[in-house]
Design an enzyme around this catalytic site. Sequence first.
Site, PDB file in Angstrom:
ATOM      1  N   LYS A  85       0.888  -1.044  -0.108  1.00 52.30           N
ATOM      2  CA  LYS A  85      -0.129   0.006  -0.084  1.00 52.30           C
ATOM      3  C   LYS A  85       0.783   1.157  -0.048  1.00 52.30           C
ATOM      4  O   LYS A  85       0.478   2.262  -0.666  1.00 52.30           O
ATOM      5  CB  LYS A  85      -0.960  -0.083   1.210  1.00 52.30           C
ATOM      6  CG  LYS A  85      -2.110  -1.115   1.000  1.00 52.30           C
ATOM      7  CD  LYS A  85      -3.099  -1.096   2.062  1.00 52.30           C
ATOM      8  CE  LYS A  85      -3.963  -2.348   2.069  1.00 52.30           C
ATOM      9  NZ  LYS A  85      -5.104  -2.274   2.986  1.00 52.30           N
ATOM     10  N   ASP A 122     -10.226   2.108   2.375  1.00 53.12           N
ATOM     11  CA  ASP A 122     -10.263   1.120   3.630  1.00 53.12           C
ATOM     12  C   ASP A 122     -11.231   1.873   4.682  1.00 53.12           C
ATOM     13  O   ASP A 122     -11.878   1.568   5.303  1.00 53.12           O
ATOM     14  CB  ASP A 122      -8.823   0.872   4.323  1.00 53.12           C
ATOM     15  CG  ASP A 122      -8.278  -0.075   3.272  1.00 53.12           C
ATOM     16  OD1 ASP A 122      -9.007  -1.015   2.803  1.00 53.12           O
ATOM     17  OD2 ASP A 122      -7.064  -0.360   3.226  1.00 53.12           O
TER      18      ASP A 122
END
Length: 302
Positions: A85, A122
């Site tokens: 990420k 997220d």
Amino acid sequence: MTLRLVPKRDSLRVRERGEAPVAAAVFGDPVAHSLSPAMQNAAFRARGLALRYTKFRVPVPDLKAALAGVQALGYVGVNLTIPLKAEGARLVDRLTPEARRTGSVNTVTFLPGGTTEGDTTDGRGFLRSLRHDLGMGAQGRTVVMIGAGGASRAVAFALASAGARRITVLDIRVALARRLAGEVRSRTGVKVDGVPAGGIIRWGSLLGGADLLVNATPVGMKPGQCPLPVTALHRGLAVVDLIYNPPVTTLIREARRRGLKAVNGEGMLVNQGALSFERWTGLPGPVGVMRAALRRALEAHR
Ligand code: NAP
């Protein structure tokens, strides 16, 4: 049905056309455990889209080449999971404000003209779950979070950006908790403290004024584990345990037994996936279909 992608504002809209189907994937290392293919393929089917979604193990040093490769093959985008990420945030051409703030990308979209855009869904997935599964917003909330790793990072930034009043982050690695607290505080202006989770913790006073408790550690994945003494749970506290397997952890069971509202991490996982789907297709993510597919996949893994 086959597809053509045309730009629509910041995202993409899918239309029929006589071309080969495009595809999407999740990259991670390891990635074998990922349930995203089950959720996304169910979503594409439910929306009548001839997209296929698969998974590839991609080590960090190979991420740049892997992104270029699938972009050349006409993919609409990819999800990035652990440990990609942060590297994803460095590699894309442009970042959404949220991805820039958190330094994390879980959704790459390949835009017309060859541009790559990085977003993180997220945190928004968590906020949607909070609203739909627990019926609460973040505005004005006092939150205690246990764990300061990747999941906590997304949730802490999302809560702070959505107006939380105060956040306390505990971690057995106190330096990690303090660093995350400092970053969230300086980028959002919200009062955030990082405190040690080792030694004697006065859970009663820590949780006393809190509206929301979030477990962002893996503690609870094994039977009987709980990240705090359950006697500290007071009425009026809502609980989110980010663990989704098992679906009912000791923390969730004990919270519900005391009359507290408590949910697991399934809603966050499904909603972050639905938001990626929306980013790539311009269509609403079929959350119910994706949730059912996730549950089936989890059952099959047990
Ligand atoms: P992570 O990066 O390993 O972070 C967890 C942190 O918590 C680590 O710093 C860990 O320290 C610390 N910790 C462990 N036990 C603790 C305790 N008893 N008290 C305080 N801190 C403790 O993990 P992550 O990727 O953030 O994931 C955390 C949890 O969230 C996992 O259960 C994962 O499955 C779940 N998750 C859910 C979603 C979702 O969509 N629902 C998404 C991502 C993750 P050590 O490293 O020293 O143990």
